[in-house]
Design a protein around this motif. Structure first.
Motif, PDB file in Angstrom:
ATOM      1  N   MET A   1       0.833  -1.210   0.000  1.00 21.25           N
ATOM      2  CA  MET A   1       0.000   0.000   0.000  1.00 21.25           C
ATOM      3  C   MET A   1       0.863   1.253   0.000  1.00 21.25           C
ATOM      4  N   ALA A   2       1.918   1.238   0.830  1.00 20.78           N
ATOM      5  CA  ALA A   2       2.769   2.419   0.915  1.00 20.78           C
ATOM      6  C   ALA A   2       3.417   2.719  -0.415  1.00 20.78           C
ATOM      7  N   ASN A   3       3.886   1.675  -1.145  1.00 19.85           N
ATOM      8  CA  ASN A   3       4.512   1.891  -2.441  1.00 19.85           C
ATOM      9  C   ASN A   3       3.512   2.426  -3.457  1.00 19.85           C
ATOM     10  N   GLU A   4       2.269   1.967  -3.382  1.00 18.75           N
ATOM     11  CA  GLU A   4       1.233   2.484  -4.269  1.00 18.75           C
ATOM     12  C   GLU A   4       1.009   3.966  -4.015  1.00 18.75           C
ATOM     13  N   ASN A   5       1.075   4.367  -2.753  1.00 22.95           N
ATOM     14  CA  ASN A   5       0.924   5.776  -2.413  1.00 22.95           C
ATOM     15  C   ASN A   5       2.049   6.601  -3.021  1.00 22.95           C
ATOM     16  N   VAL A   6       3.255   6.090  -2.933  1.00 25.53           N
ATOM     17  CA  VAL A   6       4.409   6.789  -3.485  1.00 25.53           C
ATOM     18  C   VAL A   6       4.271   6.929  -4.999  1.00 25.53           C
ATOM     19  N   GLU A   7       3.857   5.862  -5.670  1.00 24.51           N
ATOM     20  CA  GLU A   7       3.683   5.926  -7.122  1.00 24.51           C
ATOM     21  C   GLU A   7       2.576   6.902  -7.508  1.00 24.51           C
ATOM     22  N   LEU A   8       1.542   6.976  -6.682  1.00 20.18           N
ATOM     23  CA  LEU A   8       0.465   7.936  -6.936  1.00 20.18           C
ATOM     24  C   LEU A   8       1.010   9.357  -6.925  1.00 20.18           C
ATOM     25  N   MET A   9       1.864   9.670  -5.959  1.00 18.50           N
ATOM     26  CA  MET A   9       2.435  11.017  -5.863  1.00 18.50           C
ATOM     27  C   MET A   9       3.340  11.340  -7.043  1.00 18.50           C
ATOM     28  N   ARG A  10       3.906  10.327  -7.662  1.00 17.87           N
ATOM     29  CA  ARG A  10       4.800  10.551  -8.792  1.00 17.87           C
ATOM     30  C   ARG A  10       4.052  10.585 -10.125  1.00 17.87           C
ATOM     31  N   GLY A  11       2.734  10.298 -10.075  1.00 21.04           N
ATOM     32  CA  GLY A  11       1.939  10.237 -11.300  1.00 21.04           C
ATOM     33  C   GLY A  11       1.259  11.552 -11.635  1.00 21.04           C
ATOM     34  N   ALA A  12       0.168  11.479 -12.428  1.00 20.00           N
ATOM     35  CA  ALA A  12      -0.569  12.661 -12.869  1.00 20.00           C
ATOM     36  C   ALA A  12      -1.004  13.496 -11.669  1.00 20.00           C
ATOM     37  N   PRO A  13      -0.646  14.784 -11.615  1.00 17.44           N
ATOM     38  CA  PRO A  13      -0.908  15.586 -10.421  1.00 17.44           C
ATOM     39  C   PRO A  13      -2.385  15.790 -10.106  1.00 17.44           C
ATOM     40  N   GLU A  14      -3.243  15.904 -11.125  1.00 15.58           N
ATOM     41  CA  GLU A  14      -4.670  16.107 -10.874  1.00 15.58           C
ATOM     42  C   GLU A  14      -5.267  14.917 -10.127  1.00 15.58           C
ATOM     43  N   ILE A  15      -4.899  13.725 -10.573  1.00 14.60           N
ATOM     44  CA  ILE A  15      -5.395  12.510  -9.914  1.00 14.60           C
ATOM     45  C   ILE A  15      -4.846  12.409  -8.497  1.00 14.60           C
ATOM     46  N   ALA A  16      -3.559  12.735  -8.359  1.00 15.87           N
ATOM     47  CA  ALA A  16      -2.916  12.646  -7.049  1.00 15.87           C
ATOM     48  C   ALA A  16      -3.548  13.615  -6.053  1.00 15.87           C
ATOM     49  N   VAL A  17      -3.742  14.872  -6.479  1.00 14.62           N
ATOM     50  CA  VAL A  17      -4.333  15.868  -5.574  1.00 14.62           C
ATOM     51  C   VAL A  17      -5.725  15.430  -5.144  1.00 14.62           C
ATOM     52  N   LYS A  18      -6.530  14.959  -6.103  1.00 13.51           N
ATOM     53  CA  LYS A  18      -7.905  14.560  -5.787  1.00 13.51           C
ATOM     54  C   LYS A  18      -7.932  13.366  -4.831  1.00 13.51           C
ATOM     55  N   LYS A  19      -7.131  12.350  -5.122  1.00 13.78           N
ATOM     56  CA  LYS A  19      -7.156  11.142  -4.300  1.00 13.78           C
ATOM     57  C   LYS A  19      -6.553  11.366  -2.924  1.00 13.78           C
TER      58      LYS A  19
ATOM     59  N   TRP B   1       2.355   2.129  14.000  1.00 13.54           N
ATOM     60  CA  TRP B   1       2.632   1.804  12.597  1.00 13.54           C
ATOM     61  C   TRP B   1       4.085   2.104  12.228  1.00 13.54           C
ATOM     62  N   ILE B   2       4.591   3.246  12.708  1.00 18.27           N
ATOM     63  CA  ILE B   2       5.924   3.685  12.295  1.00 18.27           C
ATOM     64  C   ILE B   2       7.038   2.953  13.044  1.00 18.27           C
ATOM     65  N   LEU B   3       6.878   2.785  14.363  1.00 14.34           N
ATOM     66  CA  LEU B   3       7.978   2.288  15.187  1.00 14.34           C
ATOM     67  C   LEU B   3       7.909   0.806  15.527  1.00 14.34           C
ATOM     68  N   ILE B   4       6.710   0.241  15.595  1.00 17.52           N
ATOM     69  CA  ILE B   4       6.571  -1.157  16.023  1.00 17.52           C
ATOM     70  C   ILE B   4       6.211  -2.077  14.860  1.00 17.52           C
ATOM     71  N   LYS B   5       5.113  -1.784  14.193  1.00 21.83           N
ATOM     72  CA  LYS B   5       4.717  -2.624  13.070  1.00 21.83           C
ATOM     73  C   LYS B   5       5.658  -2.454  11.882  1.00 21.83           C
ATOM     74  N   LYS B   6       6.171  -1.222  11.715  1.00 23.63           N
ATOM     75  CA  LYS B   6       7.169  -0.902  10.689  1.00 23.63           C
ATOM     76  C   LYS B   6       6.709  -1.281   9.273  1.00 23.63           C
ATOM     77  N   ASP B   7       5.467  -0.948   8.948  1.00 23.51           N
ATOM     78  CA  ASP B   7       4.981  -1.252   7.605  1.00 23.51           C
ATOM     79  C   ASP B   7       4.769   0.014   6.774  1.00 23.51           C
ATOM     80  N   THR B   8       5.394   1.131   7.198  1.00 26.88           N
ATOM     81  CA  THR B   8       5.351   2.352   6.402  1.00 26.88           C
ATOM     82  C   THR B   8       6.479   2.313   5.377  1.00 26.88           C
ATOM     83  N   TRP B   9       6.376   3.168   4.353  1.00 27.17           N
ATOM     84  CA  TRP B   9       7.424   3.210   3.318  1.00 27.17           C
ATOM     85  C   TRP B   9       8.730   3.725   3.912  1.00 27.17           C
ATOM     86  N   VAL B  10       8.629   4.740   4.777  1.00 23.90           N
ATOM     87  CA  VAL B  10       9.835   5.217   5.461  1.00 23.90           C
ATOM     88  C   VAL B  10      10.137   4.270   6.620  1.00 23.90           C
TER      89      VAL B  10
END
Length: 454
Positions: free
Chosen positions: A1-19, A213-222
Protein backbone atom coordinates in the motif's frame (compact mmCIF):
# COMPACT_ATOMS: atom_id res chain seq x y z
CA UNK A 1 0.00 0.00 0.00
CA UNK A 2 2.77 2.42 0.92
CA UNK A 3 4.51 1.89 -2.44
CA UNK A 4 1.23 2.48 -4.27
CA UNK A 5 0.92 5.78 -2.41
CA UNK A 6 4.41 6.79 -3.48
CA UNK A 7 3.68 5.93 -7.12
CA UNK A 8 0.46 7.94 -6.94
CA UNK A 9 2.44 11.02 -5.86
CA UNK A 10 4.80 10.55 -8.79
CA UNK A 11 1.94 10.24 -11.30
CA UNK A 12 -0.57 12.66 -12.87
CA UNK A 13 -0.91 15.59 -10.42
CA UNK A 14 -4.67 16.11 -10.87
CA UNK A 15 -5.39 12.51 -9.91
CA UNK A 16 -2.92 12.65 -7.05
CA UNK A 17 -4.33 15.87 -5.57
CA UNK A 18 -7.91 14.56 -5.79
CA UNK A 19 -7.16 11.14 -4.30
CA UNK A 20 -4.92 12.49 -1.56
CA UNK A 21 -7.21 15.40 -0.66
CA UNK A 22 -10.30 13.30 0.15
CA UNK A 23 -8.82 11.30 3.08
CA UNK A 24 -7.04 14.44 4.34
CA UNK A 25 -10.36 16.27 4.12
CA UNK A 26 -12.13 13.62 6.15
CA UNK A 27 -9.28 13.67 8.70
CA UNK A 28 -9.34 17.45 9.06
CA UNK A 29 -13.11 17.66 9.29
CA UNK A 30 -13.00 15.04 12.00
CA UNK A 31 -10.18 16.92 13.74
CA UNK A 32 -12.15 20.16 13.52
CA UNK A 33 -15.09 18.37 15.09
CA UNK A 34 -13.08 18.46 18.33
CA UNK A 35 -13.92 22.16 18.54
CA UNK A 36 -17.52 21.59 17.49
CA UNK A 37 -18.05 18.79 20.02
CA UNK A 38 -16.32 20.72 22.80
CA UNK A 39 -18.40 23.78 21.94
CA UNK A 40 -21.67 21.86 22.10
CA UNK A 41 -20.95 20.41 25.53
CA UNK A 42 -19.31 23.55 26.94
CA UNK A 43 -22.32 25.65 25.87
CA UNK A 44 -24.22 24.01 28.70
CA UNK A 45 -21.76 25.55 31.18
CA UNK A 46 -22.82 29.11 30.30
CA UNK A 47 -21.51 32.24 28.58
CA UNK A 48 -18.49 32.68 30.88
CA UNK A 49 -17.22 29.21 29.99
CA UNK A 50 -17.69 29.88 26.28
CA UNK A 51 -15.82 33.18 26.56
CA UNK A 52 -13.07 31.63 28.72
CA UNK A 53 -12.38 28.93 26.17
CA UNK A 54 -12.50 31.59 23.47
CA UNK A 55 -9.68 33.48 25.18
CA UNK A 56 -7.58 30.29 25.21
CA UNK A 57 -8.17 29.69 21.49
CA UNK A 58 -5.32 31.89 20.14
CA UNK A 59 -2.84 30.32 22.58
CA UNK A 60 -3.94 26.81 21.67
CA UNK A 61 -3.69 27.77 17.98
CA UNK A 62 -0.01 28.47 18.54
CA UNK A 63 0.63 25.16 20.26
CA UNK A 64 -1.40 23.05 17.87
CA UNK A 65 0.02 25.08 15.00
CA UNK A 66 3.57 24.17 15.95
CA UNK A 67 2.69 20.48 15.82
CA UNK A 68 0.96 20.88 12.46
CA UNK A 69 3.77 23.10 11.18
CA UNK A 70 6.54 20.68 12.12
CA UNK A 71 4.44 17.91 10.57
CA UNK A 72 4.30 20.01 7.39
CA UNK A 73 8.07 20.29 7.51
CA UNK A 74 8.30 16.49 7.63
CA UNK A 75 5.77 16.18 4.78
CA UNK A 76 7.71 18.59 2.58
CA UNK A 77 11.09 17.01 3.26
CA UNK A 78 9.91 13.42 2.78
CA UNK A 79 7.84 14.19 -0.34
CA UNK A 80 10.80 15.88 -2.02
CA UNK A 81 12.93 12.80 -1.28
CA UNK A 82 10.10 10.70 -2.76
CA UNK A 83 10.19 12.75 -5.98
CA UNK A 84 13.97 12.45 -6.13
CA UNK A 85 13.67 8.66 -5.51
CA UNK A 86 15.93 8.93 -2.45
CA UNK A 87 14.57 6.34 0.02
CA UNK A 88 17.43 6.67 2.49
CA UNK A 89 16.95 10.43 2.66
CA UNK A 90 13.26 9.96 3.41
CA UNK A 91 14.09 7.51 6.21
CA UNK A 92 16.52 9.95 7.81
CA UNK A 93 14.00 12.76 7.49
CA UNK A 94 11.29 10.76 9.33
CA UNK A 95 13.70 9.83 12.14
CA UNK A 96 14.89 13.40 12.63
CA UNK A 97 11.28 14.60 12.60
CA UNK A 98 10.42 12.45 15.63
CA UNK A 99 13.35 13.89 17.57
CA UNK A 100 12.25 17.41 16.68
CA UNK A 101 8.67 16.68 17.84
CA UNK A 102 9.93 15.51 21.23
CA UNK A 103 12.22 18.48 21.87
CA UNK A 104 9.63 21.03 20.75
CA UNK A 105 6.88 19.58 22.95
CA UNK A 106 9.05 19.74 26.09
CA UNK A 107 10.19 23.33 25.52
CA UNK A 108 6.77 24.73 24.58
CA UNK A 109 4.95 23.02 27.45
CA UNK A 110 7.23 24.70 29.99
CA UNK A 111 6.96 28.12 28.34
CA UNK A 112 3.19 28.24 27.97
CA UNK A 113 2.41 26.98 31.45
CA UNK A 114 4.18 30.06 32.78
CA UNK A 115 2.79 32.66 30.39
CA UNK A 116 -0.83 31.52 29.97
CA UNK A 117 -2.40 33.73 32.67
CA UNK A 118 -0.67 36.98 31.59
CA UNK A 119 -1.70 36.26 27.99
CA UNK A 120 -5.32 35.65 28.94
CA UNK A 121 -5.40 38.90 30.87
CA UNK A 122 -3.90 40.71 27.89
CA UNK A 123 -6.76 39.46 25.71
CA UNK A 124 -9.27 40.92 28.18
CA UNK A 125 -10.11 37.86 30.29
CA UNK A 126 -11.07 38.59 33.89
CA UNK A 127 -13.20 37.22 36.68
CA UNK A 128 -15.09 34.05 35.85
CA UNK A 129 -14.04 33.97 32.19
CA UNK A 130 -10.37 34.06 33.29
CA UNK A 131 -10.96 31.22 35.74
CA UNK A 132 -12.68 29.15 33.06
CA UNK A 133 -9.87 29.89 30.62
CA UNK A 134 -7.22 28.67 33.05
CA UNK A 135 -9.22 25.53 33.82
CA UNK A 136 -9.44 24.75 30.11
CA UNK A 137 -5.93 25.80 29.11
CA UNK A 138 -3.67 24.20 31.73
CA UNK A 139 -4.47 20.56 30.81
CA UNK A 140 -4.04 21.37 27.11
CA UNK A 141 -0.55 22.73 27.66
CA UNK A 142 0.47 19.76 29.81
CA UNK A 143 -0.74 17.41 27.09
CA UNK A 144 1.01 19.19 24.22
CA UNK A 145 3.18 16.16 23.44
CA UNK A 146 0.08 14.22 22.38
CA UNK A 147 -0.78 16.81 19.73
CA UNK A 148 2.85 17.02 18.66
CA UNK A 149 3.16 13.31 17.90
CA UNK A 150 -0.35 12.94 16.51
CA UNK A 151 -0.08 15.86 14.06
CA UNK A 152 3.62 15.39 13.44
CA UNK A 153 3.21 11.65 12.84
CA UNK A 154 0.41 12.40 10.37
CA UNK A 155 2.86 14.67 8.56
CA UNK A 156 5.28 11.76 8.15
CA UNK A 157 2.52 9.59 6.67
CA UNK A 158 1.42 12.40 4.33
CA UNK A 159 4.99 12.78 3.12
CA UNK A 160 4.88 9.27 1.64
CA UNK A 161 1.31 9.72 0.41
CA UNK A 162 -0.30 7.47 3.04
CA UNK A 163 -3.33 9.68 3.76
CA UNK A 164 -5.76 6.86 4.59
CA UNK A 165 -4.02 5.62 7.71
CA UNK A 166 -3.59 9.18 8.93
CA UNK A 167 -7.37 9.40 8.57
CA UNK A 168 -7.93 6.16 10.49
CA UNK A 169 -5.92 7.51 13.43
CA UNK A 170 -8.06 10.64 13.50
CA UNK A 171 -11.25 8.54 13.50
CA UNK A 172 -10.03 6.78 16.63
CA UNK A 173 -9.32 10.13 18.25
CA UNK A 174 -12.69 11.70 17.42
CA UNK A 175 -14.66 8.70 18.67
CA UNK A 176 -12.77 8.88 21.96
CA UNK A 177 -13.35 12.62 22.26
CA UNK A 178 -17.08 12.31 21.61
CA UNK A 179 -17.44 9.63 24.26
CA UNK A 180 -15.22 11.26 26.88
CA UNK A 181 -16.49 14.87 26.64
CA UNK A 182 -19.83 14.37 28.44
CA UNK A 183 -18.24 11.99 30.95
CA UNK A 184 -15.43 14.36 31.96
CA UNK A 185 -17.44 17.60 31.74
CA UNK A 186 -20.68 16.55 33.43
CA UNK A 187 -20.55 13.03 34.89
CA UNK A 188 -17.25 13.68 36.68
CA UNK A 189 -18.12 17.36 37.17
CA UNK A 190 -14.82 18.67 35.73
CA UNK A 191 -16.43 21.44 33.65
CA UNK A 192 -14.11 23.28 31.23
CA UNK A 193 -11.11 21.23 32.38
CA UNK A 194 -12.99 18.07 31.40
CA UNK A 195 -13.34 19.29 27.81
CA UNK A 196 -9.58 19.81 27.44
CA UNK A 197 -8.73 16.55 29.23
CA UNK A 198 -10.99 14.62 26.85
CA UNK A 199 -9.20 16.25 23.92
CA UNK A 200 -5.78 15.27 25.28
CA UNK A 201 -6.69 11.63 25.93
CA UNK A 202 -8.23 11.42 22.45
CA UNK A 203 -5.16 12.94 20.82
CA UNK A 204 -2.97 10.49 22.71
CA UNK A 205 -4.99 7.67 21.17
CA UNK A 206 -4.26 9.02 17.68
CA UNK A 207 -0.55 9.43 18.43
CA UNK A 208 -0.25 5.90 19.81
CA UNK A 209 -1.83 4.39 16.68
CA UNK A 210 0.50 6.31 14.34
CA UNK A 211 3.63 5.57 16.36
CA UNK A 212 2.64 1.88 16.41
CA UNK A 213 2.63 1.80 12.60
CA UNK A 214 5.92 3.69 12.29
CA UNK A 215 7.98 2.29 15.19
CA UNK A 216 6.57 -1.16 16.02
CA UNK A 217 4.72 -2.62 13.07
CA UNK A 218 7.17 -0.90 10.69
CA UNK A 219 4.98 -1.25 7.61
CA UNK A 220 5.35 2.35 6.40
CA UNK A 221 7.42 3.21 3.32
CA UNK A 222 9.83 5.22 5.46
CA UNK A 223 11.85 3.16 7.94
CA UNK A 224 12.68 4.72 11.31
CA UNK A 225 15.67 3.14 13.03
CA UNK A 226 16.31 4.75 16.41
CA UNK A 227 19.11 2.36 17.40
CA UNK A 228 21.56 3.51 14.76
CA UNK A 229 20.45 7.13 14.78
CA UNK A 230 23.09 9.72 13.86
CA UNK A 231 22.15 13.37 13.94
CA UNK A 232 22.45 15.10 10.56
CA UNK A 233 22.16 18.87 10.77
CA UNK A 234 21.34 19.13 7.06
CA UNK A 235 18.32 16.84 7.43
CA UNK A 236 17.13 18.76 10.49
CA UNK A 237 17.51 22.05 8.65
CA UNK A 238 15.57 20.64 5.69
CA UNK A 239 12.63 19.88 7.99
CA UNK A 240 12.86 23.10 9.98
CA UNK A 241 13.17 25.41 6.97
CA UNK A 242 9.53 24.56 6.30
CA UNK A 243 8.47 23.47 9.79
CA UNK A 244 9.44 26.68 11.59
CA UNK A 245 7.77 29.07 9.10
CA UNK A 246 4.72 26.76 8.97
CA UNK A 247 4.57 26.87 12.78
CA UNK A 248 4.94 30.64 12.65
CA UNK A 249 1.97 30.66 10.27
CA UNK A 250 -0.21 29.60 13.16
CA UNK A 251 1.53 32.04 15.50
CA UNK A 252 0.72 34.89 13.13
CA UNK A 253 -2.87 33.73 12.78
CA UNK A 254 -3.04 33.47 16.56
CA UNK A 255 -1.63 37.00 16.85
CA UNK A 256 -4.32 38.19 14.46
CA UNK A 257 -7.04 36.39 16.45
CA UNK A 258 -5.65 37.96 19.62
CA UNK A 259 -6.10 41.41 18.06
CA UNK A 260 -9.61 40.50 16.89
CA UNK A 261 -10.42 39.49 20.47
CA UNK A 262 -9.17 42.84 21.77
CA UNK A 263 -11.24 44.74 19.17
CA UNK A 264 -14.32 42.61 19.85
CA UNK A 265 -13.93 42.86 23.63
CA UNK A 266 -13.74 46.65 23.32
CA UNK A 267 -16.89 46.79 21.19
CA UNK A 268 -19.07 43.96 22.46
CA UNK A 269 -17.55 42.72 25.72
CA UNK A 270 -18.18 39.14 26.82
CA UNK A 271 -21.21 38.91 24.50
CA UNK A 272 -19.12 39.75 21.44
CA UNK A 273 -16.36 37.32 22.45
CA UNK A 274 -18.86 34.49 22.96
CA UNK A 275 -20.51 35.19 19.57
CA UNK A 276 -17.14 35.31 17.78
CA UNK A 277 -15.86 32.17 19.52
CA UNK A 278 -18.96 30.19 18.54
CA UNK A 279 -18.99 31.46 14.97
CA UNK A 280 -15.25 30.93 14.62
CA UNK A 281 -15.65 27.26 15.52
CA UNK A 282 -17.93 26.81 12.53
CA UNK A 283 -15.68 28.93 10.29
CA UNK A 284 -12.64 26.83 11.20
CA UNK A 285 -14.65 23.69 10.55
CA UNK A 286 -15.74 25.05 7.16
CA UNK A 287 -12.19 25.93 6.16
CA UNK A 288 -10.92 22.39 6.77
CA UNK A 289 -11.77 21.12 3.26
CA UNK A 290 -9.70 23.99 1.83
CA UNK A 291 -6.81 23.17 4.15
CA UNK A 292 -6.98 19.51 3.14
CA UNK A 293 -6.78 20.40 -0.55
CA UNK A 294 -3.80 22.61 0.25
CA UNK A 295 -2.11 19.77 2.15
CA UNK A 296 -2.54 17.48 -0.86
CA UNK A 297 -1.09 20.21 -3.08
CA UNK A 298 1.93 20.48 -0.75
CA UNK A 299 2.68 16.74 -0.93
CA UNK A 300 2.24 16.48 -4.71
CA UNK A 301 4.09 19.74 -5.36
CA UNK A 302 6.98 18.51 -3.23
CA UNK A 303 7.21 15.33 -5.27
CA UNK A 304 7.06 17.27 -8.56
CA UNK A 305 9.70 19.72 -7.33
CA UNK A 306 11.97 16.89 -6.19
CA UNK A 307 11.63 15.32 -9.65
CA UNK A 308 12.29 18.76 -11.26
CA UNK A 309 9.03 18.51 -13.22
CA UNK A 310 7.80 22.08 -13.75
CA UNK A 311 4.76 21.00 -15.78
CA UNK A 312 3.46 18.77 -12.98
CA UNK A 313 4.16 21.54 -10.46
CA UNK A 314 2.07 24.05 -12.43
CA UNK A 315 -0.77 21.58 -13.00
CA UNK A 316 -0.80 20.72 -9.30
CA UNK A 317 -1.30 24.37 -8.35
CA UNK A 318 -3.99 25.12 -10.94
CA UNK A 319 -6.02 22.01 -10.17
CA UNK A 320 -5.73 22.61 -6.42
CA UNK A 321 -6.92 26.22 -6.80
CA UNK A 322 -9.93 25.19 -8.91
CA UNK A 323 -10.76 22.44 -6.43
CA UNK A 324 -10.49 24.91 -3.55
CA UNK A 325 -12.68 27.54 -5.19
CA UNK A 326 -15.39 24.97 -5.92
CA UNK A 327 -15.39 23.64 -2.37
CA UNK A 328 -15.21 27.11 -0.87
CA UNK A 329 -18.25 28.21 -2.87
CA UNK A 330 -20.28 25.18 -1.79
CA UNK A 331 -19.41 25.67 1.87
CA UNK A 332 -20.25 29.39 1.74
CA UNK A 333 -23.70 28.65 0.35
CA UNK A 334 -24.35 26.15 3.14
CA UNK A 335 -23.20 28.53 5.88
CA UNK A 336 -25.30 31.41 4.59
CA UNK A 337 -28.43 29.30 4.03
CA UNK A 338 -28.33 27.49 7.38
CA UNK A 339 -26.64 30.11 9.57
CA UNK A 340 -29.49 30.42 12.16
CA UNK A 341 -29.75 26.67 12.60
CA UNK A 342 -25.96 26.29 12.88
CA UNK A 343 -25.78 29.15 15.37
CA UNK A 344 -28.27 27.37 17.62
CA UNK A 345 -25.81 24.49 18.05
CA UNK A 346 -23.73 26.71 20.37
CA UNK A 347 -26.58 28.71 21.90
CA UNK A 348 -29.24 26.22 22.89
CA UNK A 349 -29.71 27.26 26.54
CA UNK A 350 -31.88 30.19 27.75
CA UNK A 351 -28.72 32.03 28.86
CA UNK A 352 -26.93 31.70 25.51
CA UNK A 353 -29.95 32.05 23.18
CA UNK A 354 -29.40 35.83 22.71
CA UNK A 355 -26.14 34.95 20.90
CA UNK A 356 -27.96 33.33 17.94
CA UNK A 357 -28.59 36.52 15.87
CA UNK A 358 -24.97 37.69 16.21
CA UNK A 359 -23.50 34.26 15.42
CA UNK A 360 -25.78 34.13 12.38
CA UNK A 361 -24.57 37.53 11.23
CA UNK A 362 -20.94 36.46 11.68
CA UNK A 363 -21.42 33.34 9.54
CA UNK A 364 -23.23 35.17 6.73
CA UNK A 365 -20.57 37.86 6.42
CA UNK A 366 -17.24 36.25 7.35
CA UNK A 367 -17.82 33.15 5.17
CA UNK A 368 -17.94 35.24 1.96
CA UNK A 369 -14.15 34.98 1.75
CA UNK A 370 -14.08 31.18 1.53
CA UNK A 371 -14.17 30.68 -2.29
CA UNK A 372 -11.10 32.80 -2.98
CA UNK A 373 -9.44 31.63 0.22
CA UNK A 374 -9.39 28.20 -1.45
CA UNK A 375 -7.11 29.52 -4.20
CA UNK A 376 -4.94 31.47 -1.77
CA UNK A 377 -4.54 28.54 0.58
CA UNK A 378 -3.37 26.21 -2.19
CA UNK A 379 -0.78 28.83 -3.10
CA UNK A 380 0.54 29.00 0.46
CA UNK A 381 0.78 25.20 0.70
CA UNK A 382 2.56 25.12 -2.67
CA UNK A 383 5.42 27.14 -1.16
CA UNK A 384 5.67 24.68 1.73
CA UNK A 385 5.75 21.75 -0.68
CA UNK A 386 8.70 23.13 -2.63
CA UNK A 387 10.61 23.90 0.56
CA UNK A 388 10.02 27.66 0.62
CA UNK A 389 8.28 27.92 3.96
CA UNK A 390 9.37 31.52 4.50
CA UNK A 391 7.32 32.66 1.50
CA UNK A 392 4.28 30.83 2.87
CA UNK A 393 4.79 32.62 6.20
CA UNK A 394 5.09 35.95 4.41
CA UNK A 395 1.67 35.48 2.82
CA UNK A 396 0.11 34.51 6.15
CA UNK A 397 1.41 37.77 7.61
CA UNK A 398 0.11 39.72 4.61
CA UNK A 399 -3.31 38.05 4.79
CA UNK A 400 -4.06 37.92 8.50
CA UNK A 401 -1.92 40.61 10.13
CA UNK A 402 -1.64 43.31 7.46
CA UNK A 403 -4.83 43.14 5.40
CA UNK A 404 -7.37 41.51 7.74
CA UNK A 405 -6.37 43.12 11.04
CA UNK A 406 -6.28 46.51 9.33
CA UNK A 407 -9.69 45.97 7.73
CA UNK A 408 -11.32 44.86 11.00
CA UNK A 409 -9.84 47.79 12.91
CA UNK A 410 -10.81 50.40 10.33
CA UNK A 411 -14.35 49.11 9.80
CA UNK A 412 -15.10 48.04 13.37
CA UNK A 413 -13.33 50.71 15.43
CA UNK A 414 -12.42 53.73 13.27
CA UNK A 415 -15.62 53.87 11.21
CA UNK A 416 -17.71 52.67 14.14
CA UNK A 417 -19.47 49.79 12.39
CA UNK A 418 -19.18 47.70 15.55
CA UNK A 419 -19.26 43.91 15.34
CA UNK A 420 -20.59 44.05 11.77
CA UNK A 421 -17.44 45.95 10.84
CA UNK A 422 -15.27 43.24 12.40
CA UNK A 423 -17.08 40.49 10.50
CA UNK A 424 -16.87 42.48 7.23
CA UNK A 425 -13.18 43.20 7.75
CA UNK A 426 -12.48 39.48 8.14
CA UNK A 427 -13.98 38.81 4.71
CA UNK A 428 -12.48 41.78 2.83
CA UNK A 429 -8.95 41.31 4.17
CA UNK A 430 -8.81 37.62 3.30
CA UNK A 431 -10.30 38.05 -0.17
CA UNK A 432 -7.78 40.73 -1.12
CA UNK A 433 -4.77 38.81 0.15
CA UNK A 434 -5.86 35.54 -1.49
CA UNK A 435 -6.04 37.15 -4.94
CA UNK A 436 -2.54 38.57 -4.55
CA UNK A 437 -1.20 35.27 -3.18
CA UNK A 438 -2.47 33.25 -6.15
CA UNK A 439 -1.00 35.78 -8.61
CA UNK A 440 2.41 35.63 -6.93
CA UNK A 441 2.34 31.83 -6.92
CA UNK A 442 1.84 31.74 -10.69
CA UNK A 443 4.81 34.06 -11.08
CA UNK A 444 6.91 31.82 -8.81
CA UNK A 445 5.99 28.71 -10.80
CA UNK A 446 6.91 30.45 -14.04
CA UNK A 447 10.40 31.17 -12.71
CA UNK A 448 10.80 27.58 -11.47
CA UNK A 449 9.78 26.20 -14.85
CA UNK A 450 12.33 28.38 -16.59
CA UNK A 451 14.98 27.06 -14.20
CA UNK A 452 13.94 23.43 -14.71
CA UNK A 453 13.52 23.85 -18.45
CA UNK A 454 10.04 22.23 -18.35
Amino acid sequence: MANENVELMRGAPEIAVKKLAIPIMISMLLTASYNIIDGIFVAGLGQAAIAGIGFVTPIFMILNGVSVGLGSGATSSISRFVGAKNHEGANKSATHALLIFLIASIILTIIFLFIQEPLLRTYGASGQSLAEGLKYGSPLFLGLFTFMFANGGSGILRGEGDMKRAMYAVIVSVILNTCLDPIFIYTLGMGSAGASLATIVSSAGSAIVIMYWILIKKDTWVHVELKNFKFDSNIAKDILKVGIPASMDMFMMSLAVSLYLIFISTIGGEFGIAAFTSGQRLYLFAIMPLTSIGSAVAAVAGSAYGARNGDYLSRTHIYGAKFGIAFGTAVTIILIAFAPQLATIFAYTPETAPLVPEITQFLRIASLCLPLTGAGMCSSFLYQGIGKGTISLMWTIIREVIFTVSATYILGIVLGWGLVGIWTGLAIGRITASILNFTFARFTIKKIRENFGT
